[in-house]
Write a protein that holds these residues in place. Sequence first.
Motif, PDB file in Angstrom:
ATOM      1  N   GLU A 107      60.837  -5.780   4.649  1.00  0.00           N
ATOM      2  CA  GLU A 107      62.123  -6.270   5.151  1.00  0.00           C
ATOM      3  C   GLU A 107      62.020  -6.716   6.610  1.00  0.00           C
ATOM      4  O   GLU A 107      62.584  -7.743   6.989  1.00  0.00           O
ATOM      5  N   VAL A 108      61.300  -5.951   7.416  1.00  0.00           N
ATOM      6  CA  VAL A 108      61.119  -6.313   8.829  1.00  0.00           C
ATOM      7  C   VAL A 108      60.322  -7.609   8.937  1.00  0.00           C
ATOM      8  O   VAL A 108      60.661  -8.493   9.728  1.00  0.00           O
ATOM      9  N   THR A 109      59.292  -7.746   8.119  1.00  0.00           N
ATOM     10  CA  THR A 109      58.491  -8.968   8.130  1.00  0.00           C
ATOM     11  C   THR A 109      59.341 -10.169   7.738  1.00  0.00           C
ATOM     12  O   THR A 109      59.235 -11.230   8.352  1.00  0.00           O
ATOM     13  N   HIS A 110      60.181 -10.001   6.729  1.00  0.00           N
ATOM     14  CA  HIS A 110      61.046 -11.102   6.294  1.00  0.00           C
ATOM     15  C   HIS A 110      62.004 -11.519   7.409  1.00  0.00           C
ATOM     16  O   HIS A 110      62.181 -12.714   7.674  1.00  0.00           O
ATOM     17  N   LEU A 111      62.618 -10.538   8.065  1.00  0.00           N
ATOM     18  CA  LEU A 111      63.521 -10.852   9.170  1.00  0.00           C
ATOM     19  C   LEU A 111      62.786 -11.537  10.318  1.00  0.00           C
ATOM     20  O   LEU A 111      63.285 -12.516  10.891  1.00  0.00           O
ATOM     21  N   THR A 120      61.976 -15.135   9.349  1.00  0.00           N
ATOM     22  CA  THR A 120      63.173 -15.978   9.413  1.00  0.00           C
ATOM     23  C   THR A 120      63.497 -16.334  10.859  1.00  0.00           C
ATOM     24  O   THR A 120      63.778 -17.496  11.173  1.00  0.00           O
ATOM     25  N   HIS A 121      63.445 -15.343  11.743  1.00  0.00           N
ATOM     26  CA  HIS A 121      63.728 -15.594  13.157  1.00  0.00           C
ATOM     27  C   HIS A 121      62.673 -16.529  13.752  1.00  0.00           C
ATOM     28  O   HIS A 121      63.007 -17.445  14.511  1.00  0.00           O
ATOM     29  N   TYR A 122      61.419 -16.311  13.391  1.00  0.00           N
ATOM     30  CA  TYR A 122      60.354 -17.178  13.904  1.00  0.00           C
ATOM     31  C   TYR A 122      60.566 -18.621  13.455  1.00  0.00           C
ATOM     32  O   TYR A 122      60.394 -19.557  14.243  1.00  0.00           O
ATOM     33  N   GLU A 123      60.937 -18.826  12.198  1.00  0.00           N
ATOM     34  CA  GLU A 123      61.153 -20.183  11.688  1.00  0.00           C
ATOM     35  C   GLU A 123      62.287 -20.881  12.434  1.00  0.00           C
ATOM     36  O   GLU A 123      62.179 -22.057  12.776  1.00  0.00           O
ATOM     37  N   ARG A 124      63.368 -20.153  12.692  1.00  0.00           N
ATOM     38  CA  ARG A 124      64.469 -20.737  13.465  1.00  0.00           C
ATOM     39  C   ARG A 124      64.012 -21.109  14.876  1.00  0.00           C
ATOM     40  O   ARG A 124      64.330 -22.184  15.385  1.00  0.00           O
TER      41      ARG A 124
END
Length: 189
Positions: free
Chosen positions: A96-100, A103-107
């Motif tokens: 879950e932390v990796t997914h978050l 997502t933040h990195y992509e933005r």
Amino acid sequence: MTLSSPEHIAAAKANVDAFFGLTGKIFEGVEKLAALNLQAVRATLAETRENMTKVSGTTEPQQWFSLQAGFIAPFAEKSLSYGRQVFDIASTTQSEVTHLAQTHYERYNDRVQALVEEAAKHAPTGSEAAIAAWKSAIAATATLCETLQKTGQQAVKIAESNFEAVTATASKAVRNNAGQAPVAVVAKR
């Protein structure tokens, strides 16, 4: 562009949201681990009390050793189960932390690329090499992040399969040892 422009406010809000999302997932994992530990302690205390009651009622050494041998297999199985649950909590939280973070990195990466594109439009002539270097650095960073993410996922899968193999082997050994009769102790006179 001022510090209180709508873009900066939106970026700051996104960063705050990402921070609280990340810490929320970490705290959820810690809560699950704490609940598991409390459950394990309660169960262990109850079983210890029950076992002490059984052992205190024995009068023969053979009976005492038989009871002791009977305690080992369930304890080992419960320890393995506890280890599996801890691993599940840790791997779920990590996922879950990796997914978050992804997502933040992509933005963030999208915003940086838009910034570079905007700078390229308004750059003076002759600055094409600098713009190309920025784009190359962004691409290299994106590739590095993808590689690190894939490597991390592979490491988690390997750790999970190794843990499952060790658990299966230990569980089999416990079952095999539980089926054996306890060794009788003969007192010498």
